[in-house]
Design a protein around this motif. Structure first.
Motif, PDB file in Angstrom:
ATOM      1  N   TYR A  73       0.695  -1.279  -0.025  1.00 37.09           N
ATOM      2  CA  TYR A  73      -0.135  -0.019   0.028  1.00 37.09           C
ATOM      3  C   TYR A  73       0.817   1.227   0.028  1.00 37.09           C
TER       4      TYR A  73
ATOM      5  N   TYR B 243     -17.074   4.944  -7.593  1.00 38.00           N
ATOM      6  CA  TYR B 243     -16.545   4.339  -6.292  1.00 38.00           C
ATOM      7  C   TYR B 243     -17.759   4.178  -5.255  1.00 38.00           C
TER       8      TYR B 243
ATOM      9  N   THR C 276      -1.998  -1.050  -4.498  1.00 36.70           N
ATOM     10  CA  THR C 276      -3.091  -1.310  -3.654  1.00 36.70           C
ATOM     11  C   THR C 276      -3.757  -2.581  -4.112  1.00 36.70           C
TER      12      THR C 276
ATOM     13  N   ALA D 184      -7.022   8.771 -10.809  1.00 34.73           N
ATOM     14  CA  ALA D 184      -5.608   8.142 -11.057  1.00 34.73           C
ATOM     15  C   ALA D 184      -5.708   6.715 -11.199  1.00 34.73           C
ATOM     16  N   GLN D 185      -6.707   5.988 -10.290  1.00 35.19           N
ATOM     17  CA  GLN D 185      -6.953   4.610 -10.593  1.00 35.19           C
ATOM     18  C   GLN D 185      -8.254   4.424 -11.524  1.00 35.19           C
TER      19      GLN D 185
ATOM     20  N   LYS E  11      -8.551  12.945  -6.393  1.00 39.09           N
ATOM     21  CA  LYS E  11      -7.487  12.471  -7.354  1.00 39.09           C
ATOM     22  C   LYS E  11      -6.651  11.256  -7.584  1.00 39.09           C
ATOM     23  N   GLN E  12      -6.862  10.690  -6.367  1.00 40.67           N
ATOM     24  CA  GLN E  12      -6.348   9.261  -6.333  1.00 40.67           C
ATOM     25  C   GLN E  12      -7.443   8.390  -6.823  1.00 40.67           C
TER      26      GLN E  12
ATOM     27  N   GLU F 224      -7.176  15.719  -3.000  1.00 41.33           N
ATOM     28  CA  GLU F 224      -5.999  14.641  -3.200  1.00 41.33           C
ATOM     29  C   GLU F 224      -6.893  13.335  -3.304  1.00 41.33           C
ATOM     30  N   ALA F 225      -8.138  13.211  -2.362  1.00 44.16           N
ATOM     31  CA  ALA F 225      -8.711  11.910  -2.339  1.00 44.16           C
ATOM     32  C   ALA F 225      -9.392  11.721  -3.956  1.00 44.16           C
TER      33      ALA F 225
ATOM     34  N   VAL G 241      -8.761   4.285  -0.835  1.00 41.81           N
ATOM     35  CA  VAL G 241      -8.572   4.633  -2.340  1.00 41.81           C
ATOM     36  C   VAL G 241      -7.182   3.826  -2.485  1.00 41.81           C
TER      37      VAL G 241
ATOM     38  N   GLU H 110       2.063   2.224  -3.382  1.00 40.97           N
ATOM     39  CA  GLU H 110       0.801   2.301  -4.109  1.00 40.97           C
ATOM     40  C   GLU H 110       0.567   1.067  -5.128  1.00 40.97           C
TER      41      GLU H 110
ATOM     42  N   ARG I 265      -7.405   7.740   2.552  1.00 39.42           N
ATOM     43  CA  ARG I 265      -6.258   7.411   1.798  1.00 39.42           C
ATOM     44  C   ARG I 265      -6.032   5.890   1.773  1.00 39.42           C
TER      45      ARG I 265
END
Length: 169
Positions: free
Chosen positions: A33, A134, A38, A126-127, A122-123, A119-120, A169, A36, A166
């Motif tokens: 994790y 989600y 995950t 990014a996935q 954006k994460q 940021e959350a 995600v 990254e 964090r």
């Protein structure tokens, strides 16, 4: 059912093996994790549900004669209730929560962005996930794993903690 005698040595070995393997996997998952990875970490966490069986085998116990023989005839109603009632109660709890705090109900992700930061989101992007996707995945996971983690989707949707988000995600 068979009479079973308590064997302190085998029980101790079982506990040692099970906790040792579990902690090693947890450490590996934490490293994955942190780097990254995950998806790999989640797959490894899934494998972890077999650790108690591995502990039984490594401690010298046998799996035969455990006595678990499912008798489904006439009990389907109870099995379906056990499967879906936690999900139903979770949905009722979510409806009550959002009835009390309607400003928290937000499928666009603005509430989380305001409380956790962009940021959350954006994460998630990014996935390759959108926030509504989600939520949908969380609800499907809730229905799939309802007997043992029915509150997971509600926690995913309502937790405002930056660190927890964090991890989600």
């Amino acid at each position: 059912m068979n009479d079973v005698t308590f064997n302190k040595e085998k029980t101790t070995k079982y506990l040692i093996w099970t906790f040792l393997i579990t902690y090693v996997i947890q450490i590996i998952v934490a490293i994955l994790y942190r780097n990254e990875l995950t998806v790999v970490g989640q797959l490894l966490m899934t494998v972890m549900m077999f650790v108690p069986m591995i502990g039984v085998l490594l401690s010298g116990n046998k799996l035969e004669g455990m006595g678990w023989k499912p008798r489904l005839k006439g009990k389907i109603r109870f099995l379906l209730t056990a499967w879906f009632l936690p999900a139903l109660l979770t949905a009722v709890g979510a409806m009550l929560y959002f009835a009390v705090f309607p400003e928290h109900f937000d499928v666009s992700g603005e509430f989380i962005a305001a409380n956790v930061g962009d940021e959350a989101l954006k994460q998630l992007e990014a996935q390759g996930l959108t926030y509504p996707m989600y939520i949908l995945i969380s609800v499907i996971a809730c229905m799939t794993y309802a007997p043992h983690s029915g509150n997971a989707a509600f926690l995913h949707l309502c937790d405002n903690s930056r660190n927890h988000m964090r991890l989600l995600v």
